[in-house]
Design a protein around this motif. Structure first.
Motif, PDB file in Angstrom:
ATOM      1  N   LYS A 273       8.157 -15.163 -11.618  1.00 36.89           N
ATOM      2  CA  LYS A 273       7.583 -13.826 -12.217  1.00 36.89           C
ATOM      3  C   LYS A 273       8.658 -12.864 -12.431  1.00 36.89           C
ATOM      4  O   LYS A 273       8.458 -11.697 -12.829  1.00 36.89           O
ATOM      5  CB  LYS A 273       6.558 -13.185 -11.792  1.00 36.89           C
TER       6      LYS A 273
ATOM      7  N   HIS B 222      12.240 -13.645 -13.267  1.00 35.19           N
ATOM      8  CA  HIS B 222      13.226 -14.309 -14.209  1.00 35.19           C
ATOM      9  C   HIS B 222      12.551 -14.821 -15.328  1.00 35.19           C
ATOM     10  O   HIS B 222      11.626 -15.904 -15.268  1.00 35.19           O
ATOM     11  CB  HIS B 222      13.991 -15.347 -13.408  1.00 35.19           C
ATOM     12  N   LEU B 223      13.264 -14.496 -16.392  1.00 37.97           N
ATOM     13  CA  LEU B 223      12.631 -14.718 -17.986  1.00 37.97           C
ATOM     14  C   LEU B 223      13.669 -15.464 -18.759  1.00 37.97           C
ATOM     15  O   LEU B 223      14.597 -14.513 -19.164  1.00 37.97           O
ATOM     16  CB  LEU B 223      11.642 -14.102 -18.448  1.00 37.97           C
TER      17      LEU B 223
ATOM     18  N   ASN C  37      14.974 -17.056 -22.387  1.00 38.89           N
ATOM     19  CA  ASN C  37      14.217 -17.241 -23.823  1.00 38.89           C
ATOM     20  C   ASN C  37      15.149 -17.827 -24.743  1.00 38.89           C
ATOM     21  O   ASN C  37      16.332 -17.520 -24.497  1.00 38.89           O
ATOM     22  CB  ASN C  37      13.831 -15.987 -24.335  1.00 38.89           C
TER      23      ASN C  37
ATOM     24  N   TYR D 100      11.009 -19.778 -20.394  1.00 40.01           N
ATOM     25  CA  TYR D 100      10.849 -20.225 -18.942  1.00 40.01           C
ATOM     26  C   TYR D 100      10.795 -19.076 -18.011  1.00 40.01           C
ATOM     27  O   TYR D 100      11.609 -18.163 -17.918  1.00 40.01           O
ATOM     28  CB  TYR D 100      11.859 -21.170 -18.516  1.00 40.01           C
ATOM     29  N   SER D 101       9.583 -19.200 -17.451  1.00 42.24           N
ATOM     30  CA  SER D 101       9.635 -17.935 -16.204  1.00 42.24           C
ATOM     31  C   SER D 101       9.550 -18.563 -15.043  1.00 42.24           C
ATOM     32  O   SER D 101       8.934 -19.353 -14.514  1.00 42.24           O
ATOM     33  CB  SER D 101       8.228 -17.160 -16.406  1.00 42.24           C
ATOM     34  N   TYR D 102      10.502 -17.588 -14.016  1.00 43.70           N
ATOM     35  CA  TYR D 102      10.538 -18.409 -12.640  1.00 43.70           C
ATOM     36  C   TYR D 102      10.205 -17.178 -11.652  1.00 43.70           C
ATOM     37  O   TYR D 102      10.999 -16.192 -11.802  1.00 43.70           O
ATOM     38  CB  TYR D 102      12.051 -18.675 -12.300  1.00 43.70           C
TER      39      TYR D 102
ATOM     40  N   LYS E  21       4.364 -22.008 -16.772  1.00 44.06           N
ATOM     41  CA  LYS E  21       5.776 -21.521 -16.662  1.00 44.06           C
ATOM     42  C   LYS E  21       6.497 -21.705 -17.811  1.00 44.06           C
ATOM     43  O   LYS E  21       7.706 -20.932 -18.022  1.00 44.06           O
ATOM     44  CB  LYS E  21       6.421 -22.243 -15.421  1.00 44.06           C
TER      45      LYS E  21
END
Length: 227
Positions: free
Chosen positions: A193, A195-196, A198, A189-191, A158
């Motif tokens: 799929k 929310h991203l 950087n 961080y990916s939440y 993640k």
């Protein structure tokens, strides 16, 4: 009045010598020709026979690239890879059938990268060496230097993290013209799929002849939402 025309040619070749060795090669050229007669020659002429000359201007460029990729080792959990890339570009102008002095340029670039991945621990380490030689008119410059890179996935992939450090030096075959040291760090961080988030930061220290040294820091924060 301007009458332009262009021609393009390209060829690509791929060759897989084995499961480990792959090579690709490409070549392309591009040519433009322009016949120019400014409109003020028509406006300012006294007779239809004034200003009969036109400007014939031609730009030509060609590009070539060779890429070699070799897979080292046989352990699928610890893959190793060696990549070598060589590229070349030549560009020049012609006016009246003569190459314009100072308007021709050539670029040669060599890049080699060795990377090692640990699939189980989800990290990759890479080492690279880059070298560029270019001529612009009568000026010749060489830039070369190494780069070290590391990437790591955390918390069930993640979180993506990475860092790299590089150094390169430029000289004109007579004296050193400048040096650059660069440090990059980034994290994502990916939440679910969708929310991203950087975050990246770059610090660069640069020295150049007859100029004061510069130290720049850039920080970027971004958020992406996928529908």
């Amino acid at each position: 009045m301007t009458v332009p025309c262009a021609s393009v040619g390209a060829v690509n070749v791929n060759y897989n010598a084995s499961e480990k060795l792959t090579t690709t090669a490409s070549y392309s050229n591009f040519q433009t020709f322009t016949n120019v007669k400014p409109q003020f020659q028509y406006i300012n002429q006294l007779t239809p026979y004034d200003n009969l000359d036109t400007l014939n201007f031609m730009q030509l460029s060609q590009n070539a690239n060779v890429n070699i990729n070799y897979v080292l080792g046989r352990d699928p959990q610890l893959p190793q890879n060696l990549n070598v890339n060589l590229s070349f570009q030549d560009a020049f102008d012609k006016q009246g059938g003569i190459i314009t002095k100072g308007n021709n340029s050539q670029f040669y670039n060599l890049a080699s990268t060795y990377s090692r991945t640990n699939v189980k621990k989800a990290y990759t380490l890479s080492r690279a060496l880059n070298m560029t030689y270019n001529t612009i008119g009568t000026t010749q410059m060489i830039t070369a230097g190494p780069t070290l890179m590391a990437n790591k996935q955390l918390f069930e992939k993640k979180v993506q993290t990475g860092a790299s450090v590089s150094y390169n030096i430029t000289h004109n075959l007579e004296a050193v013209q400048g040096q650059v040291a660069l440090l990059r760090v980034n994290g994502g961080y990916s939440y679910k799929k969708k929310h991203l988030l950087n975050l990246s930061a770059v610090t660069m220290y640069r020295t150049m002849n007859n100029r004061e040294a510069q130290n720049d820091v850039t920080v970027n924060l971004s958020y992406n939402y996928n529908f």
